[in-house]
Design a protein around this motif. Structure first.
Motif, mmCIF file in Angstrom:
data_model
loop_
_atom_site.group_PDB
_atom_site.id
_atom_site.type_symbol
_atom_site.label_atom_id
_atom_site.label_comp_id
_atom_site.label_asym_id
_atom_site.label_seq_id
_atom_site.Cartn_x
_atom_site.Cartn_y
_atom_site.Cartn_z
ATOM 1 N N TYR A 138 41.847 36.620 50.110
ATOM 2 C CA TYR A 138 43.053 37.435 50.282
ATOM 3 C C TYR A 138 44.184 36.923 49.399
ATOM 4 O O TYR A 138 44.904 37.695 48.778
ATOM 5 N N TRP A 139 44.360 35.616 49.317
ATOM 6 C CA TRP A 139 45.413 35.049 48.477
ATOM 7 C C TRP A 139 45.135 35.274 46.993
ATOM 8 O O TRP A 139 46.062 35.363 46.194
ATOM 9 N N GLY A 140 43.870 35.363 46.626
ATOM 10 C CA GLY A 140 43.554 35.622 45.222
ATOM 11 C C GLY A 140 43.913 37.031 44.790
ATOM 12 O O GLY A 140 44.171 37.271 43.607
ATOM 13 N N ARG A 141 43.919 37.979 45.732
ATOM 14 C CA ARG A 141 44.307 39.366 45.490
ATOM 15 C C ARG A 141 43.556 39.989 44.308
ATOM 16 O O ARG A 141 44.143 40.646 43.449
ATOM 17 N N THR A 142 42.252 39.771 44.277
ATOM 18 C CA THR A 142 41.444 40.451 43.258
ATOM 19 C C THR A 142 41.080 41.858 43.694
ATOM 20 O O THR A 142 40.436 42.589 42.933
ATOM 21 N N GLU A 143 41.488 42.251 44.901
ATOM 22 C CA GLU A 143 41.179 43.570 45.447
ATOM 23 C C GLU A 143 42.201 43.895 46.524
ATOM 24 O O GLU A 143 43.033 43.052 46.882
ATOM 25 N N HIS A 144 42.137 45.117 47.055
ATOM 26 C CA HIS A 144 43.056 45.506 48.124
ATOM 27 C C HIS A 144 42.713 44.741 49.392
ATOM 28 O O HIS A 144 41.537 44.482 49.680
ATOM 29 N N PRO A 145 43.733 44.340 50.198
ATOM 30 C CA PRO A 145 43.446 43.598 51.433
ATOM 31 C C PRO A 145 42.488 44.313 52.376
ATOM 32 O O PRO A 145 41.730 43.654 53.106
ATOM 33 N N GLU A 146 42.497 45.649 52.394
ATOM 34 C CA GLU A 146 41.569 46.373 53.262
ATOM 35 C C GLU A 146 40.120 46.127 52.849
ATOM 36 O O GLU A 146 39.226 46.027 53.694
ATOM 37 N N ILE A 147 39.880 46.014 51.555
ATOM 38 C CA ILE A 147 38.529 45.725 51.077
ATOM 39 C C ILE A 147 38.137 44.305 51.456
ATOM 40 O O ILE A 147 37.005 44.045 51.899
ATOM 41 N N THR A 148 39.072 43.366 51.302
ATOM 42 C CA THR A 148 38.795 41.982 51.694
ATOM 43 C C THR A 148 38.441 41.895 53.173
ATOM 44 O O THR A 148 37.492 41.204 53.557
ATOM 45 N N ALA A 149 39.204 42.605 54.012
ATOM 46 C CA ALA A 149 38.923 42.599 55.442
ATOM 47 C C ALA A 149 37.574 43.235 55.753
ATOM 48 O O ALA A 149 36.789 42.717 56.553
ATOM 49 N N GLN A 150 37.280 44.349 55.101
ATOM 50 C CA GLN A 150 36.017 45.041 55.359
ATOM 51 C C GLN A 150 34.825 44.203 54.932
ATOM 52 O O GLN A 150 33.792 44.173 55.613
ATOM 53 N N VAL A 151 34.949 43.509 53.804
ATOM 54 C CA VAL A 151 33.850 42.674 53.319
ATOM 55 C C VAL A 151 33.512 41.574 54.324
ATOM 56 O O VAL A 151 32.338 41.242 54.523
ATOM 57 N N HIS A 152 34.530 41.032 54.985
ATOM 58 C CA HIS A 152 34.310 39.945 55.932
ATOM 59 C C HIS A 152 34.146 40.440 57.364
ATOM 60 O O HIS A 152 34.123 39.636 58.303
#
Length: 388
Positions: A120-134
Motif C-alpha cells: 500500500y505504501w508503495g502505491r504501485t496500484e489503487h488501494p482497492e486493488i491492494t486490498a482485494q489482492v490480500h
C-alpha cells in the motif's frame, strides 16, 4: 361355504400384496429423501469450497516471481522475509491483546498484514486493488497500515540516527570527502512537503488541507540519518525550509557542539551559518567557484536519496489521510524501511541520479546568507589550494 372361504382368502392375499407395495414405496421414498440430503450437503460444501477458493489470500512470496514481487512491493523477497522476522513478534503480541472491533482485522495473518502495508505504501496500484489482492477491505487495509507503521516506528532509534561514535563520524565524513574533497561534512539537508487531509464530521464545511513539512538529513550512501516533521494547520502560514530548519532538533544539536566542528550542507534556500554551508549566490573568485562546484557534487547524494525514497514509496507523492499521529508514524516507518533497504543492499530499485532534475525547492525565493564569515574562512583554508 367353501366359495365364501376362498373369496375371503383371496381378499386377504390382495390386502397383503397392497401392504407389501406400500412398504416398498415408503422405503423408496426414504432412499430418495436421504439421497436429496446428501446432494444438498454436497452442494453446500461445494459452494463453501468455492467461496474459500474465491477469497483465498495471495501468498506473494510463493505465487509471484521475483521480478513481479519487486515491482509490486518495492523490495526483494529476501528483504521482506527479514522484515517479517523483525516485526511479526510485536504484531502478534498486539494481536493477542486486541478485542472488540479489532478482532476482525486481527484475523488477517501477521505476515499478510506487513506485506499489505508495504504494498500500500508503495502505491504501485489503487488501494482497492491492494486490498482485494490480500483478501481484505480498504477500511481494513487502512487500519493495518496504521498498526504496522506504529510497530515499525518503535524501532526508529536503531535505524534513524546521526553517527555518535568517533569511528562512525569519520566514516560518514570520509564518504562525503571522497565525492569532491569537501572536508568535515557529516550530512546534507533536504526538504519535502506533503498535504494531509483533515478529518472532520460529514456535516461540517470542508476545511483546507494541512501541510506536513519533512526535513531529512542524509549521508553519502543515501541513508537518512535524521528526520524532522512539522505540521501547519493553515495554508496562510506556509513556512520556508529555513523556518523548518530553525525549529529542528538537529540545529540545536549542532549549536550545542555535539558534532565538534563537523558540517551540514544545504541548498540555496537555507541560511548559511557556522555549521550549515550553502552555495555562494554570486561566486566571483576561483576559490568560490571551486567551493560551489565541490558543494554541488557533495550535496548530490541528498537529492538522490530523496528521489530514491519517493520512488520506493509512492504514497509520498499522494495526499495523506488520518490523524497527525498516524501520518507521523507512517513517515517514520517509511524512513526506517528505506534505511533497511540501503543497509541490506536491496536491489528492488536501481539507484540512479537524474541529471536534469531541478531543485526540490525551486518555488522558494533565494535567502541571503546570514553568516558568511565561517564559510569564507573555510574556502580560504581548503579551496585556495585548488587555484595554485
Amino acid at each position: 361355504m367353501d366359495l365364501e372361504i376362498l373369496e375371503h382368502f383371496q381378499n386377504d392375499l390382495h390386502d397383503i400384496k397392497v401392504f407389501e407395495d406400500f412398504l416398498k414405496v415408503n422405503s423408496l421414498n426414504r432412499h430418495v429423501n436421504c439421497s436429496k440430503r446428501f446432494v444438498n450437503l454436497g452442494v453446500i460444501r461445494a459452494k463453501r469450497g468455492f467461496k474459500n477458493r474465491k477469497r483465498r489470500r495471495l501468498n506473494p512470496l510463493v505465487d509471484l516471481t521475483e521480478e513481479e514481487f519487486q515491482h509490486s512491493y518495492r523490495f526483494s523477497k529476501d528483504s521482506i522475509r527479514r522484515l517479517l522476522e523483525m516485526v511479526k513478534d510485536d504484531l502478534e503480541i498486539e494481536q493477542q491483546q486486541c478485542s472488540g472491533m479489532a478482532k476482525r482485522e486481527s484475523q488477517v495473518p501477521v505476515e499478510k498484514q506487513i506485506m499489505a502495508a508495504v504494498r500500500y505504501w508503495g502505491r504501485t496500484e489503487h488501494p482497492e486493488i491492494t486490498a482485494q489482492v490480500h483478501g481484505i477491505t480498504v477500511g481494513t487495509l487502512m487500519k493495518i497500515s496504521k498498526r504496522v507503521a506504529e510497530a515499525l516506528s518503535y524501532k526508529a532509534s536503531r535505524y534513524i540516527r546521526m553517527p555518535c561514535l568517533l569511528a562512525e563520524k569519520e566514516k560518514v565524513t570520509k564518504g562525503f570527502y571522497d565525492l569532491a574533497h569537501m572536508p568535515q561534512v557529516i550530512g546534507a539537508v533536504t526538504h519535502l512537503n506533503i498535504r494531509c487531509k483533515r478529518q472532520g464530521a460529514a456535516n461540517q464545511e470542508q476545511k483546507p488541507d494541512d501541510i506536513l513539512y519533512i526535513q531529512i538529513v542524509s549521508d553519502a550512501n543515501f541513508k537518512i540519518r535524521d528526520l524532522d516533521c512539522h505540521t501547519v494547520k493553515s495554508a496562510s502560514s506556509i513556512k520556508s525550509p529555513a523556518d523548518i530548519f530553525a525549529q529542528s532538533r538537529i540545529k540545536e544539536r549542532f549549536e550545542q557542539n555535539e558534532f565538534r566542528g563537523r558540517l551540514l550542507l544545504g541548498d540555496s534556500v537555507l541560511k548559511c551559518s557556522s555549521y550549515l554551508f550553502t552555495p555562494i549566490t554570486y561566486a566571483v573568485t576561483l576559490a568560490e567557484q571551486a567551493f560551489n562546484s565541490s558543494l554541488r557534487l557533495t550535496y548530490e547524494p541528498a537529492r538522490r536519496c530523496l528521489n530514491l525514497w519517493q520512488q520506493r514509496f509512492g504514497i509520498l507523492n499522494c495526499e495523506f489521510t488520518g490523524s497527525h499521529t498516524t501520518v507521523r508514524h507512517i513517515i517514520v516507518a517509511l524512513v526506517l524501511l528505506h534505511n533497511m533497504a540501503i543497509e541490506w543492499e536491496d536491489t528492488a530499485l536501481v539507484k540512479k541520479a537524474d541529471e536534469d532534475e531541478t531543485s526540490m525547492h525551486s518555488s522558494h525565493e533565494r535567502v541571503k546568507c546570514a553568516d558568511e564569515r565561517s564559510r569564507a574562512e573555510f574556502i580560504k583554508n581548503h579551496f585556495n589550494n585548488f587555484i595554485s
